[in-house]
Design a protein around this motif. Structure first.
Motif, PDB file in Angstrom:
ATOM      1  N   HIS A 165       2.669  15.255  42.298  1.00 18.59           N
ATOM      2  CA  HIS A 165       2.028  16.010  41.223  1.00 18.59           C
ATOM      3  C   HIS A 165       0.565  15.614  41.067  1.00 18.59           C
ATOM      4  N   CYS A 208       7.068  20.823  40.082  1.00 16.82           N
ATOM      5  CA  CYS A 208       7.823  19.578  40.312  1.00 16.82           C
ATOM      6  C   CYS A 208       9.323  19.862  40.297  1.00 16.82           C
ATOM      7  N   HIS A 249      -0.216  22.276  38.582  1.00 12.23           N
ATOM      8  CA  HIS A 249       0.230  21.466  39.730  1.00 12.23           C
ATOM      9  C   HIS A 249      -0.499  22.080  40.920  1.00 12.23           C
ATOM     10  N   CYS A 299       7.022  20.147  34.567  1.00 12.68           N
ATOM     11  CA  CYS A 299       6.210  20.927  35.503  1.00 12.68           C
ATOM     12  C   CYS A 299       7.110  21.790  36.390  1.00 12.68           C
TER      13      CYS A 299
HETATM   14 ZN    ZN Z   1       4.120  19.053  39.082  1.00 12.98          ZN
END
Ligand code: ZN
Ligand code: 5GP
Length: 108
Positions: free
Chosen positions: A45, A6, A97, A3
């Motif tokens: 997340h 992230c 996200h 991600c």
């Molecule tokens: Zn994420």
């Protein structure tokens, strides 16, 4: 880490970070659609608003309150600004996200 947000939270991918606290990170959108276009992103997340439940109420409140505080800090509180959350592909969400777009700074 798959991600992108992230990775930005983990500082393994660079971003122009404007604010950070225990719960949120705020950075400039890489493809700005307004003179001021930043993303308010929970560090944890969560893919979309569809994953949110009552346990996330403090986090959601903090997203909005932080947007308000940053608007004041950037001199945009009186001018006005727009907050947008896209949910799912049909809602225009590309990054899975959860994030809140802060758009503003137009001359009008
Ligand atoms: Zn994420
Ligand atoms: P969405 O359409 O998912 O609501 O919005 C995702 C936003 O993230 C887009 O406005 C896009 O320009 C921005 N974005 C995508 N990848 C990156 C990145 O690697 N860094 C930054 N700063 N913004 C990104």
């Amino acid at each position: 880490m798959s991600c992108v947000f992230c990775r930005i939270v983990a500082k393994s991918q660079p971003a122009d970070i404007l604010h950070e606290d225990d719960d949120l990170i705020v950075f400039k959108d890489i493809n700005p659609r307004a003179p001021v276009h930043v993303l308010l992103v929970p560090k944890a997340h969560l893919a979309t608003l569809n994953e949110v439940d009552a346990s996330h109420l403090p986090l959601l409140g903090k997203l909005l309150l932080t947007a308000k505080q940053l608007a004041a800090q950037w001199g945009l509180a009186d001018k006005g600004y727009r907050l947008v959350m896209n949910v799912g592909r049909g809602g225009g969400q590309v990054i899975d996200h959860l994030h809140l777009h802060f758009l503003g700074g137009w001359q009008r």
